[in-house]
Motif scaffolding. Structure first.
Motif, PDB file in Angstrom:
ATOM      1  N   ALA A  28      17.566   2.627   6.423  1.00 40.00           N
ATOM      2  CA  ALA A  28      18.133   3.219   7.326  1.00 40.00           C
ATOM      3  C   ALA A  28      17.692   2.639   8.636  1.00 40.00           C
ATOM      4  CB  ALA A  28      17.665   4.847   7.226  1.00 40.00           C
ATOM      5  N   PRO A  29      18.466   3.330   9.828  1.00 38.01           N
ATOM      6  CA  PRO A  29      18.388   2.764  11.124  1.00 38.01           C
ATOM      7  C   PRO A  29      17.238   3.511  11.963  1.00 38.01           C
ATOM      8  CG  PRO A  29      20.109   3.949  11.230  1.00 38.01           C
ATOM      9  CD  PRO A  29      19.683   3.966   9.757  1.00 38.01           C
ATOM     10  N   PHE A  30      16.165   4.303  11.042  1.00 41.03           N
ATOM     11  CA  PHE A  30      15.167   4.736  11.926  1.00 41.03           C
ATOM     12  C   PHE A  30      13.684   4.330  11.646  1.00 41.03           C
ATOM     13  CE2 PHE A  30      18.626   7.984  10.182  1.00 41.03           C
ATOM     14  CZ  PHE A  30      19.255   7.996  11.468  1.00 41.03           C
ATOM     15  N   HIS A  31      12.793   4.748  12.401  1.00 36.93           N
ATOM     16  CA  HIS A  31      11.516   4.291  12.394  1.00 36.93           C
ATOM     17  C   HIS A  31      10.837   5.443  11.771  1.00 36.93           C
ATOM     18  CE1 HIS A  31      11.527   0.568  14.832  1.00 36.93           C
ATOM     19  NE2 HIS A  31      12.029   1.350  15.821  1.00 36.93           N
ATOM     20  N   LEU A  32       9.414   5.291  11.216  1.00 40.39           N
ATOM     21  CA  LEU A  32       8.631   6.121  10.456  1.00 40.39           C
ATOM     22  C   LEU A  32       8.044   7.347  11.355  1.00 40.39           C
ATOM     23  CD1 LEU A  32       7.234   6.607   7.612  1.00 40.39           C
ATOM     24  CD2 LEU A  32       5.262   5.391   8.642  1.00 40.39           C
ATOM     25  N   ALA A  33       8.268   6.902  12.737  1.00 37.69           N
ATOM     26  CA  ALA A  33       7.755   8.037  13.749  1.00 37.69           C
ATOM     27  C   ALA A  33       8.727   9.200  13.609  1.00 37.69           C
ATOM     28  CB  ALA A  33       7.817   7.513  15.115  1.00 37.69           C
ATOM     29  N   LEU A  34      10.098   9.098  13.327  1.00 40.30           N
ATOM     30  CA  LEU A  34      11.173  10.075  13.309  1.00 40.30           C
ATOM     31  C   LEU A  34      10.644  11.012  12.077  1.00 40.30           C
ATOM     32  CD1 LEU A  34      13.753  11.625  13.752  1.00 40.30           C
ATOM     33  CD2 LEU A  34      14.729   9.747  12.363  1.00 40.30           C
ATOM     34  N   PHE A  35      10.428  10.336  10.699  1.00 47.20           N
ATOM     35  CA  PHE A  35      10.201  11.143   9.739  1.00 47.20           C
ATOM     36  C   PHE A  35       8.765  11.982  10.073  1.00 47.20           C
ATOM     37  CE2 PHE A  35      12.884   7.583   8.514  1.00 47.20           C
ATOM     38  CZ  PHE A  35      14.274   8.288   8.202  1.00 47.20           C
ATOM     39  N   ALA A  36       7.828  11.291  10.488  1.00 45.40           N
ATOM     40  CA  ALA A  36       6.731  12.022  11.113  1.00 45.40           C
ATOM     41  C   ALA A  36       6.735  13.137  11.705  1.00 45.40           C
ATOM     42  CB  ALA A  36       5.519  10.962  11.483  1.00 45.40           C
ATOM     43  N   LYS A  37       7.691  13.011  12.631  1.00 41.58           N
ATOM     44  CA  LYS A  37       8.010  14.242  13.195  1.00 41.58           C
ATOM     45  C   LYS A  37       8.743  15.204  12.834  1.00 41.58           C
ATOM     46  CE  LYS A  37       9.585  15.735  17.729  1.00 41.58           C
ATOM     47  NZ  LYS A  37       8.460  16.033  18.966  1.00 41.58           N
ATOM     48  N   MET A  38       9.319  14.951  11.797  1.00 40.80           N
ATOM     49  CA  MET A  38      10.409  15.559  11.149  1.00 40.80           C
ATOM     50  C   MET A  38       9.297  16.645   9.830  1.00 40.80           C
ATOM     51  SD  MET A  38      13.932  13.946  10.116  1.00 40.80           S
ATOM     52  CE  MET A  38      15.083  13.648  11.228  1.00 40.80           C
ATOM     53  N   ARG A  39       8.225  16.051   9.968  1.00 41.10           N
ATOM     54  CA  ARG A  39       7.581  16.743   8.890  1.00 41.10           C
ATOM     55  C   ARG A  39       6.995  18.099   9.675  1.00 41.10           C
ATOM     56  NH1 ARG A  39       2.284  13.631   8.636  1.00 41.10           N
ATOM     57  NH2 ARG A  39       3.402  12.655   7.203  1.00 41.10           N
ATOM     58  N   LEU A  75      20.639  10.054   3.763  1.00 43.74           N
ATOM     59  CA  LEU A  75      19.492  10.540   3.276  1.00 43.74           C
ATOM     60  C   LEU A  75      19.464  12.007   2.815  1.00 43.74           C
ATOM     61  CD1 LEU A  75      17.433   8.963   6.358  1.00 43.74           C
ATOM     62  CD2 LEU A  75      17.781   8.129   4.077  1.00 43.74           C
ATOM     63  N   ILE A  76      20.435  12.862   3.204  1.00 45.41           N
ATOM     64  CA  ILE A  76      20.559  14.157   2.514  1.00 45.41           C
ATOM     65  C   ILE A  76      20.883  13.957   1.113  1.00 45.41           C
ATOM     66  CG2 ILE A  76      21.707  16.256   2.362  1.00 45.41           C
ATOM     67  CD1 ILE A  76      21.908  16.308   5.506  1.00 45.41           C
ATOM     68  N   GLN A  77      21.761  13.062   0.835  1.00 41.56           N
ATOM     69  CA  GLN A  77      22.321  12.696  -0.422  1.00 41.56           C
ATOM     70  C   GLN A  77      21.114  12.154  -1.592  1.00 41.56           C
ATOM     71  OE1 GLN A  77      26.237  11.014  -0.905  1.00 41.56           O
ATOM     72  NE2 GLN A  77      26.760  11.983   1.269  1.00 41.56           N
ATOM     73  N   VAL A  78      20.407  11.574  -0.880  1.00 35.16           N
ATOM     74  CA  VAL A  78      19.357  11.021  -1.936  1.00 35.16           C
ATOM     75  C   VAL A  78      18.209  11.803  -1.807  1.00 35.16           C
ATOM     76  CG1 VAL A  78      20.132   8.613  -1.376  1.00 35.16           C
ATOM     77  CG2 VAL A  78      18.162   9.267  -0.053  1.00 35.16           C
ATOM     78  N   GLY A  79      18.180  12.894  -1.197  1.00 40.40           N
ATOM     79  CA  GLY A  79      16.978  13.963  -1.217  1.00 40.40           C
ATOM     80  C   GLY A  79      15.956  13.789  -0.275  1.00 40.40           C
ATOM     81  N   MET A  80      16.037  12.926   0.868  1.00 43.70           N
ATOM     82  CA  MET A  80      15.026  12.695   1.859  1.00 43.70           C
ATOM     83  C   MET A  80      14.610  13.920   2.825  1.00 43.70           C
ATOM     84  SD  MET A  80      13.009  10.062   1.622  1.00 43.70           S
ATOM     85  CE  MET A  80      12.592  10.104   3.608  1.00 43.70           C
ATOM     86  N   LEU A  81      16.228  14.045   3.376  1.00 41.50           N
ATOM     87  CA  LEU A  81      16.298  15.293   4.322  1.00 41.50           C
ATOM     88  C   LEU A  81      17.125  16.301   3.911  1.00 41.50           C
ATOM     89  CD1 LEU A  81      17.155  12.783   7.461  1.00 41.50           C
ATOM     90  CD2 LEU A  81      15.109  13.565   6.735  1.00 41.50           C
ATOM     91  N   SER A  93      20.402  19.754  13.396  1.00 40.97           N
ATOM     92  CA  SER A  93      19.012  19.327  13.171  1.00 40.97           C
ATOM     93  C   SER A  93      18.657  19.172  11.514  1.00 40.97           C
ATOM     94  CB  SER A  93      18.025  20.364  13.715  1.00 40.97           C
ATOM     95  OG  SER A  93      18.396  20.629  15.168  1.00 40.97           O
ATOM     96  N   PHE A  94      17.690  18.270  11.424  1.00 41.23           N
ATOM     97  CA  PHE A  94      17.269  17.712  10.257  1.00 41.23           C
ATOM     98  C   PHE A  94      15.668  18.017   9.806  1.00 41.23           C
ATOM     99  CE2 PHE A  94      20.745  15.436  11.694  1.00 41.23           C
ATOM    100  CZ  PHE A  94      21.753  15.507  10.509  1.00 41.23           C
ATOM    101  N   ARG A  95      15.239  18.257   8.897  1.00 35.76           N
ATOM    102  CA  ARG A  95      13.975  18.352   8.321  1.00 35.76           C
ATOM    103  C   ARG A  95      13.538  17.337   7.106  1.00 35.76           C
ATOM    104  NH1 ARG A  95      10.783  22.732  10.790  1.00 35.76           N
ATOM    105  NH2 ARG A  95       9.301  21.798   9.448  1.00 35.76           N
ATOM    106  N   LEU A  96      12.567  17.130   6.714  1.00 31.84           N
ATOM    107  CA  LEU A  96      12.257  16.590   5.407  1.00 31.84           C
ATOM    108  C   LEU A  96      12.099  17.460   4.402  1.00 31.84           C
ATOM    109  CD1 LEU A  96       8.915  14.329   6.513  1.00 31.84           C
ATOM    110  CD2 LEU A  96      11.271  13.457   6.057  1.00 31.84           C
ATOM    111  N   THR A  97      12.379  16.789   3.187  1.00 36.25           N
ATOM    112  CA  THR A  97      12.362  17.542   1.860  1.00 36.25           C
ATOM    113  C   THR A  97      11.015  17.489   1.459  1.00 36.25           C
ATOM    114  OG1 THR A  97      13.248  15.858   0.564  1.00 36.25           O
ATOM    115  CG2 THR A  97      15.024  17.390   1.651  1.00 36.25           C
ATOM    116  N   PRO A  98      10.618  17.991   0.230  1.00 42.76           N
ATOM    117  CA  PRO A  98       9.419  17.462  -0.506  1.00 42.76           C
ATOM    118  C   PRO A  98       9.291  16.297  -0.802  1.00 42.76           C
ATOM    119  CG  PRO A  98      10.262  19.740  -1.122  1.00 42.76           C
ATOM    120  CD  PRO A  98      11.168  19.363  -0.389  1.00 42.76           C
TER     121      PRO A  98
END
Length: 135
Positions: A28-39, A75-81, A93-98
């Motif tokens: 994906a074209p995203f950095h880890l910082a994005l996903f850390a924020k989505m936590r 990322l939604i389809q693979v279960g990440m978001l 808007s998006f958030r992390l899944t478990p």
């Protein structure tokens, strides 16, 4: 093979599910910082698109809103978001899944940077997206 549950973890995922999501995350074209924020909070498409996404440290390069939607949809389809929902219905808007939380914690523990995907991983991700087939 099923992943071994960790203390406090409610959901166990098949190894193939984890591998597919991990490859999709690294491609994906995203950095880890994005996903850390989505936590902790949801992040909207406008915060990811264009120069704002780069300036915020969320994207590797400027993305159009359509590119953001396409990448987050995968990322939604693979279960990440997951898409955030409000009283009116779905939002932009998006958030992390478990599963997403599990993978983000893994990468934070091993250096805090998402490694680049290999050429083979990129090919697997592309074929899975194109044909919508599991690995």
């Amino acid at each position: 093979m099923v992943a071994t549950p960790t203390p406090g973890k409610i959901i166990s995922y098949p190894a193939k599910t984890i591998a597919r999501a991990d490859i999709a995350l690294r491609c994906a074209p995203f950095h880890l910082a994005l996903f850390a924020k989505m936590r902790w909070e949801s992040v909207s498409v406008p915060k990811l698109a264009g120069d704002l996404g780069v300036k915020s440290g969320y994207t590797r390069y400027p993305l159009s809103e359509l590119s953001v939607e396409t990448a987050t949809s995968w990322l939604i389809q693979v279960g990440m978001l997951r898409r955030e929902v409000d009283g009116q219905g779905l939002t932009d808007s998006f958030r992390l899944t478990p599963l997403g939380l599990e993978l983000i914690e893994k990468w934070e523990q091993v250096g805090g940077v998402l490694p680049s995907a290999s050429a083979i991983d990129r090919l697997k991700n592309l074929s899975a997206r194109w044909f919508r087939l599991p690995f």
